[in-house]
Scaffold this motif. Sequence first.
Motif, PDB file in Angstrom:
ATOM      1  N   ALA A 116       0.855  -1.182   0.000  1.00  0.00           N
ATOM      2  CA  ALA A 116       0.000   0.000   0.000  1.00  0.00           C
ATOM      3  C   ALA A 116       0.885   1.223   0.000  1.00  0.00           C
ATOM      4  O   ALA A 116       1.960   1.217   0.609  1.00  0.00           O
ATOM      5  CB  ALA A 116      -0.917   0.015   1.219  1.00  0.00           C
ATOM      6  N   PRO A 117       0.470   2.298  -0.654  1.00  0.00           N
ATOM      7  CA  PRO A 117       1.246   3.532  -0.571  1.00  0.00           C
ATOM      8  C   PRO A 117       1.324   4.010   0.878  1.00  0.00           C
ATOM      9  O   PRO A 117       0.335   3.931   1.621  1.00  0.00           O
ATOM     10  CB  PRO A 117       0.440   4.519  -1.430  1.00  0.00           C
ATOM     11  CG  PRO A 117      -0.398   3.663  -2.320  1.00  0.00           C
ATOM     12  CD  PRO A 117      -0.714   2.438  -1.531  1.00  0.00           C
ATOM     13  N   ALA A 118       2.475   4.506   1.280  1.00  0.00           N
ATOM     14  CA  ALA A 118       2.643   5.030   2.634  1.00  0.00           C
ATOM     15  C   ALA A 118       1.770   6.268   2.835  1.00  0.00           C
ATOM     16  O   ALA A 118       1.273   6.873   1.876  1.00  0.00           O
ATOM     17  CB  ALA A 118       4.109   5.366   2.879  1.00  0.00           C
ATOM     18  N   LEU A 119       1.601   6.657   4.089  1.00  0.00           N
ATOM     19  CA  LEU A 119       0.714   7.774   4.413  1.00  0.00           C
ATOM     20  C   LEU A 119       1.123   9.062   3.714  1.00  0.00           C
ATOM     21  O   LEU A 119       0.261   9.888   3.370  1.00  0.00           O
ATOM     22  CB  LEU A 119       0.674   8.000   5.931  1.00  0.00           C
ATOM     23  CG  LEU A 119       0.073   6.862   6.762  1.00  0.00           C
ATOM     24  CD1 LEU A 119       0.104   7.237   8.239  1.00  0.00           C
ATOM     25  CD2 LEU A 119      -1.349   6.543   6.319  1.00  0.00           C
ATOM     26  N   ASP A 120       2.418   9.243   3.485  1.00  0.00           N
ATOM     27  CA  ASP A 120       2.892  10.466   2.834  1.00  0.00           C
ATOM     28  C   ASP A 120       3.124  10.296   1.339  1.00  0.00           C
ATOM     29  O   ASP A 120       3.647  11.193   0.676  1.00  0.00           O
ATOM     30  CB  ASP A 120       4.172  10.967   3.508  1.00  0.00           C
ATOM     31  CG  ASP A 120       5.306   9.933   3.468  1.00  0.00           C
ATOM     32  OD1 ASP A 120       5.053   8.789   3.053  1.00  0.00           O
ATOM     33  OD2 ASP A 120       6.442  10.283   3.863  1.00  0.00           O
TER      34      ASP A 120
END
Length: 209
Positions: free
Chosen positions: A85-89
């Motif tokens: 999953a793409p990281a939060l940033d």
Amino acid sequence: MPPLTLYGAEASGSVAVEAALTLLGLPYRLVEGATWAEPEARERVAPVNAMRQIPTLVLASGEVMTESAAILIYLADGHAEPRLAPALDDPRRAAFLRWMLYVSSAIYALHWIKPDVTRIGVPPSARDAVVAAVHDRIAFCWAHMDRQLTPGRFLLGESLTVLDLYVATVSRFGPWRPRFTEVAPGMAAVVRRVDEDPRLAALWAARFP
């Protein structure tokens, strides 16, 4: 005993969770049962999920997770390698969350109607017409998603995420892959790539016989 217990069934949304667990290398115990068709399966899952639905994931702590999109996001966010999953940033994070919830609410949720159309207040005699309408709506939703995305090697770019696993699974349900390929050609190319991933070949073959 593995720390995770997954209630699931072949040819169901739980297969996306199984795919994520496979890629993450996480051992799990599978409790098999098609809850939409088997009363016994509904009773097996009832002690941990009063909705009697799959997928249901029981964590090592005993905490219960339901809702396929939530389970997939939770698993992906909890493991940095491989990054599913793409990281939060990450700039792709907003699109990732948007489309995970879209597949869940706009597409996957419609399949709940099909086993028992009386759930939406129509008689069983109308089932064929209702299912056809559901499939038309699902095709429309896939086409809308396809127009909004510019895939790379995968749906959000060059890295595989649980969104790819989710779409690869749910696109196998009605109105099935030929129509999905017709209305969502961009995503269909990605899905074929996910189908052919050697890490998942045995799982797809076993769970979508």
